[in-house]
Design a protein around this motif. Structure first.
Motif, PDB file in Angstrom:
ATOM      1  N   TRP A   1      -6.466  -2.986  -2.410  1.00  0.00           N
ATOM      2  CA  TRP A   1      -5.822  -2.962  -1.092  1.00  0.00           C
ATOM      3  C   TRP A   1      -6.864  -2.744   0.005  1.00  0.00           C
ATOM      4  O   TRP A   1      -6.849  -3.435   1.034  1.00  0.00           O
ATOM      5  CB  TRP A   1      -4.761  -1.862  -1.053  1.00  0.00           C
ATOM      6  N   LEU A   2      -7.760  -1.787  -0.193  1.00  0.00           N
ATOM      7  CA  LEU A   2      -8.791  -1.528   0.820  1.00  0.00           C
ATOM      8  C   LEU A   2      -9.730  -2.712   0.980  1.00  0.00           C
ATOM      9  O   LEU A   2     -10.166  -3.027   2.099  1.00  0.00           O
ATOM     10  CB  LEU A   2      -9.585  -0.271   0.451  1.00  0.00           C
TER      11      LEU A   2
ATOM     12  N   LEU B   1      -6.916   3.924  -8.983  1.00  0.00           N
ATOM     13  CA  LEU B   1      -8.130   3.395  -8.364  1.00  0.00           C
ATOM     14  C   LEU B   1      -8.067   1.878  -8.221  1.00  0.00           C
ATOM     15  O   LEU B   1      -8.639   1.310  -7.277  1.00  0.00           O
ATOM     16  CB  LEU B   1      -9.360   3.789  -9.194  1.00  0.00           C
ATOM     17  N   LEU B   2      -7.372   1.201  -9.132  1.00  0.00           N
ATOM     18  CA  LEU B   2      -7.291  -0.263  -9.070  1.00  0.00           C
ATOM     19  C   LEU B   2      -6.527  -0.727  -7.835  1.00  0.00           C
ATOM     20  O   LEU B   2      -7.083  -1.482  -7.021  1.00  0.00           O
ATOM     21  CB  LEU B   2      -6.656  -0.811 -10.351  1.00  0.00           C
ATOM     22  N   PRO B   3      -5.249  -0.330  -7.629  1.00  0.00           N
ATOM     23  CA  PRO B   3      -4.540  -0.824  -6.440  1.00  0.00           C
ATOM     24  C   PRO B   3      -5.164  -0.347  -5.134  1.00  0.00           C
ATOM     25  O   PRO B   3      -5.197  -1.098  -4.153  1.00  0.00           O
ATOM     26  CB  PRO B   3      -3.113  -0.287  -6.610  1.00  0.00           C
TER      27      PRO B   3
ATOM     28  N   GLY C   1       0.810  -1.209   0.000  1.00  0.00           N
ATOM     29  CA  GLY C   1       0.000   0.000   0.000  1.00  0.00           C
ATOM     30  C   GLY C   1       0.850   1.268   0.000  1.00  0.00           C
ATOM     31  O   GLY C   1       0.406   2.320  -0.470  1.00  0.00           O
ATOM     32  N   LEU C   2       2.087   1.167   0.516  1.00  0.00           N
ATOM     33  CA  LEU C   2       2.974   2.333   0.509  1.00  0.00           C
ATOM     34  C   LEU C   2       3.358   2.733  -0.913  1.00  0.00           C
ATOM     35  O   LEU C   2       3.575   3.917  -1.193  1.00  0.00           O
ATOM     36  CB  LEU C   2       4.232   2.034   1.330  1.00  0.00           C
ATOM     37  N   PHE C   3       3.447   1.745  -1.806  1.00  0.00           N
ATOM     38  CA  PHE C   3       3.758   2.065  -3.201  1.00  0.00           C
ATOM     39  C   PHE C   3       2.632   2.888  -3.822  1.00  0.00           C
ATOM     40  O   PHE C   3       2.881   3.770  -4.638  1.00  0.00           O
ATOM     41  CB  PHE C   3       3.987   0.785  -4.007  1.00  0.00           C
TER      42      PHE C   3
END
Length: 351
Positions: free
Chosen positions: A102-103, A96-98, A73-75
């Protein structure tokens, strides 16, 4: 055209076909064409988070990625900073995809889902063979007031210390190899999950993978007599993982132990089961699918945050777990650091 007319037909004026010229100082592509590299990286990150199970596990690559999956998520945060700096509309949409993946995967861990203390409080702790203060660790654990204490990586030298320091608060205890359970309630039917290899578990008798000795499955099964009926408890310490200079992320020992333990749990039809221990892997790791498909993580259901437990000084991964079936997790938390390189993990459970 006069000189005045030329001055008035500056960079913001309309051309003959009605289209405006680009304002001075705003050269370059528009917002939808800026940041193609950022957009590509965002899409690749999203696909990695979404399809990490499909990533090859050659040289343990898949397990390594899954061990630190939350940190990816840091990326996304770095890419967002680049997107804002470049004012790129395309990379903003690609992000929006990652962010969504992640969420969806980790968003539930961001809040505190714990409730009141449960009927039974349990603690699991890898006390570390190198622990220089086992007596202090024992006293810290006893001060938690837990009903059950599962300890991993007990050495022959430290075993007596834990037995002495915990005897008053925990009149019942069992030890198999390097794992043990201390209890305020009676125990019965204790046995090893996987019988030791060789005649006495000597290093010479240990099977080897790629020239590396494979750790045995250090695990026990016992039954706790509670006021509401029997509770089957497993305490386990799965094999080590190693970063090899030539072999990548070596997980053979851990993976083999996880398979054995999953088979033992699957063959156990007890109504209430509790598994505590150091798995040397996070629950996102594919090697633990056999366990997570049968049991629930108390941290996922009733924890506060990610609950990273290792290393103790700056935890980056939760490799110490409490899994349940047939009981209801009410709360999960970390205890203060001891002399070990792991943090103790605790949970309250209800019937």
């Amino acid at each position: 055209m006069t000189q005045v007319d030329k001055a008035e037909s500056g960079p913001d004026s309309l051309t003959a076909d009605g289209e405006g010229t680009r304002p001075a100082g705003r050269s370059g592509p528009g917002p939808w064409k800026r940041g193609p590299v950022l957009s590509a990286c965002a899409l690749l990150l999203g696909l990695l988070l979404l399809l990490h199970r499909q990533l090859t596990d050659w040289a343990g690559m898949g397990s390594l990625v899954e061990t630190f999956l939350p940190w990816f998520g840091l990326f996304a945060a770095v890419l967002l900073a680049g997107t804002l700096w470049r004012r790129s509309a395309s990379s903003a949409v690609a992000l929006l995809l990652p962010v969504t993946v992640w969420l969806n995967h980790f968003g539930g861990l961001l809040g505190d889902k714990s409730h009141q203390a449960g009927d039974l409080t349990v603690v699991s702790h890898n006390v570390a063979a190198e622990n220089r203060d086992p007596a202090g660790t024992a006293r810290d654990l006893a001060a938690s007031g837990a009903d059950l204490l599962a300890l991993e990586e007990l050495t022959a030298q430290a075993k007596g210390t834990y037995e002495k320091e915990l005897a008053k608060a925990y009149p019942h205890h069992v030890v198999q190899d390097t794992v043990g359970l201390w209890s305020k309630l009676p125990l019965s039917g204790t046995r090893p999950v996987d019988p030791p290899w060789g005649t006495a578990g000597s290093p010479a008798a240990r099977p080897r993978h790629d020239g590396i000795p494979v750790d045995p499955l250090r695990a026990l099964r016992t039954t706790v007599a509670t006021e509401k009926g029997p509770l089957v408890v497993y305490v386990a310490h799965l094999g080590s993982v190693r970063l090899m200079p030539r072999g990548g992320f070596w997980t053979d020992s851990r993976d083999s132990d996880a398979t054995k333990l999953a088979k033992a749990v699957a063959a156990d039809h007890s109504a209430r089961r509790l598994l505590l221990g150091d798995f040397n892997g996070t629950l996102d790791d594919r090697a633990l699918n056999g366990l997570t498909s049968q049991l629930r993580s108390v941290q996922d259901v009733a924890g506060d945050g990610f609950g990273f437990s290792w290393p103790a000084k700056f935890p980056v991964a939760r490799i110490d777990h409490i899994l349940v079936r047939g009981v209801e997790p009410k709360s999960a938390w970390l205890l203060p650091a001891t002399g070990s390189d792991h943090r103790p993990v605790a949970a309250g459970i209800n019937w």
